[in-house]
Design a protein around this motif. Sequence first.
Motif, mmCIF file in Angstrom:
data_model
loop_
_atom_site.group_PDB
_atom_site.id
_atom_site.type_symbol
_atom_site.label_atom_id
_atom_site.label_comp_id
_atom_site.label_asym_id
_atom_site.label_seq_id
_atom_site.Cartn_x
_atom_site.Cartn_y
_atom_site.Cartn_z
ATOM 1 N N LYS A 85 0.852 -1.187 0.000
ATOM 2 C CA LYS A 85 0.000 0.000 0.000
ATOM 3 C C LYS A 85 0.883 1.230 0.000
ATOM 4 C CE LYS A 85 -1.576 3.010 3.384
ATOM 5 N NZ LYS A 85 -0.673 3.827 4.210
ATOM 6 N N HIS A 86 0.449 2.257 -0.723
ATOM 7 C CA HIS A 86 1.175 3.530 -0.690
ATOM 8 C C HIS A 86 0.187 4.663 -0.483
ATOM 9 C CE1 HIS A 86 4.218 6.568 -1.554
ATOM 10 N NE2 HIS A 86 3.268 7.192 -2.224
ATOM 11 N N SER A 87 0.515 5.553 0.438
ATOM 12 C CA SER A 87 -0.286 6.755 0.667
ATOM 13 C C SER A 87 0.475 7.966 0.164
ATOM 14 C CB SER A 87 -0.577 6.920 2.169
ATOM 15 O OG SER A 87 -1.091 8.216 2.430
ATOM 16 N N THR A 88 -0.241 8.907 -0.425
ATOM 17 C CA THR A 88 0.405 10.136 -0.886
ATOM 18 C C THR A 88 0.667 11.104 0.261
ATOM 19 O OG1 THR A 88 -1.755 11.075 -1.491
ATOM 20 C CG2 THR A 88 -0.486 9.980 -3.235
ATOM 21 N N ASP A 93 -1.840 10.558 9.380
ATOM 22 C CA ASP A 93 -1.987 9.359 8.543
ATOM 23 C C ASP A 93 -1.066 8.252 9.060
ATOM 24 O OD1 ASP A 93 -2.399 7.461 6.655
ATOM 25 O OD2 ASP A 93 -1.459 8.556 5.004
ATOM 26 N N THR A 96 -0.642 2.866 7.882
ATOM 27 C CA THR A 96 0.279 1.748 7.621
ATOM 28 C C THR A 96 0.511 0.906 8.874
ATOM 29 O OG1 THR A 96 1.402 2.893 5.824
ATOM 30 C CG2 THR A 96 2.643 1.166 6.925
ATOM 31 N N ASP A 203 -3.516 4.925 -1.677
ATOM 32 C CA ASP A 203 -4.373 5.823 -0.896
ATOM 33 C C ASP A 203 -4.020 7.244 -1.325
ATOM 34 O OD1 ASP A 203 -5.764 7.297 0.948
ATOM 35 O OD2 ASP A 203 -4.793 6.450 2.718
ATOM 36 N N LYS A 205 -4.711 10.992 -1.303
ATOM 37 C CA LYS A 205 -5.406 11.915 -0.409
ATOM 38 C C LYS A 205 -5.695 13.234 -1.110
ATOM 39 C CE LYS A 205 -4.142 9.644 3.731
ATOM 40 N NZ LYS A 205 -5.368 8.892 3.727
ATOM 41 N N THR A 241 -9.206 9.514 -0.851
ATOM 42 C CA THR A 241 -9.647 9.684 0.536
ATOM 43 C C THR A 241 -9.472 11.124 1.008
ATOM 44 O OG1 THR A 241 -7.522 9.069 1.558
ATOM 45 C CG2 THR A 241 -9.039 7.279 1.003
ATOM 46 N N LEU A 279 -8.808 -0.374 3.198
ATOM 47 C CA LEU A 279 -7.562 -0.677 2.499
ATOM 48 C C LEU A 279 -7.189 -2.151 2.672
ATOM 49 C CD1 LEU A 279 -5.618 2.576 3.423
ATOM 50 C CD2 LEU A 279 -6.252 1.886 1.107
#
Length: 427
Positions: A85-88, A93, A96, A203, A205, A241, A279
């Motif tokens: 998974k990768h979130s910007t 946040d 993870t 993910d 944002k 999100t 997620l």
Amino acid sequence: MAERFDMVDVIRIKRDGGRLDDGRIDWVIDAYTRGVVGDEQMAALNMAIFLRGMDRAEIARWTRAMIDSGETMSFESLSRPTADKHSTGGVGDKITLPLAPLVAAYGVAVPQLSGRGLGHTGGTLDKLEAIPGWRAEVSNTRLMEILEDPGCVICAAGTGLAPADKKIYALRDITSTVDCIPLIASSIMSKKIAEGTGSLVLDVKVGSGAFMKDEDQARELARTMVDLGRDAGVDTVALLTDMSVPLGRKIGNALEVAESVEVLAGGGPADVVELTCALAREMLAAAGVEDPDVEAALADGRAMDRWREMIRAQGGDPDAPLPVARHTHEVRAERDGTVTRLDALALGVGSWRLGAGRARKGDPVQAGAGIEIHAGLGERVTAGQRLLTLHTDEPDRVDRALESVTPGIEVGDGPAPERRVILDRIA
């Protein structure tokens, strides 16, 4: 690679709105990585791309060339499927931290190669380093061992993955070419594809505390990254999100670890639980796990067991007390009413100013610094009630933090704006 092209010619083609063919893209990335092309010329090309854009084929080739600039990893020898998974990035946040052990509880390996924070967005490694003894550096051999048991690892990415991206990103940071969708998408996806995971959930944002403030732009970025992943053979989906409001009730390194443990214990804030579970379902579906009851895995301790094993595997003590800041300052409501504004950027900058983040790579961070939110968006409060607690080791940081935080929280008479955590799914 032979010097087959002229960098001035490459810059001119893109400056004039043309498209770069595969040969030119391959040459540019290779030549810049080797130092044959100088920073000033790559900066000019970045600006031309920023102004003129790239089509899907150009972005895909640019991404592939950055992957080919270094090493790639493979998890094919593992006995279990992998999902990443990768979130910007955003404020609060911490997803993870509970997500990796939750997914691992279902027999799916989670190789979460993460980074450090810069500016108002927190870094996953900084958060975990608040745990006494925990180490971000893991050898490739040890990484594979941990992925077999307990099945999840959160660690620093090796320097050999997509080295071209590291050079180009540093240049973008000082030439105002960071917020460019082709360059953002290729930067993220070159590293993620090089990591070799079987599937990837993004993910992306959107909102004041996110990199992308505009929903249409965030959707375009998500679409571009999903296409890049799929073109490279990685099963990729994205969730769009909300990051107009901080995630959860705690912002800052040790504070966010504590909140993550609450989620793993079956509690925690509703928005953090909702996004973690959404997620997890996406990652598990991509890995072939059908209809998992992820909420049950949080409630019954399965995910917590994996968390404790993961922390121990990287030298940490899951039972050790987390660092606590030496000084606190409370922000209280001046009137009765409803919390109508809780701005993610304002609180993120405030937490950074308290010492939770860094202005430059390599700056130290305070493990205990940050902000606790006592009254969430839409909640009723009375005059004198605590709204926020600011944490820092250095009291002289408080005034500067308050300059950002105070305008970011408002108590009014009307209802708060509605908030949806998950705005869209892009596949």
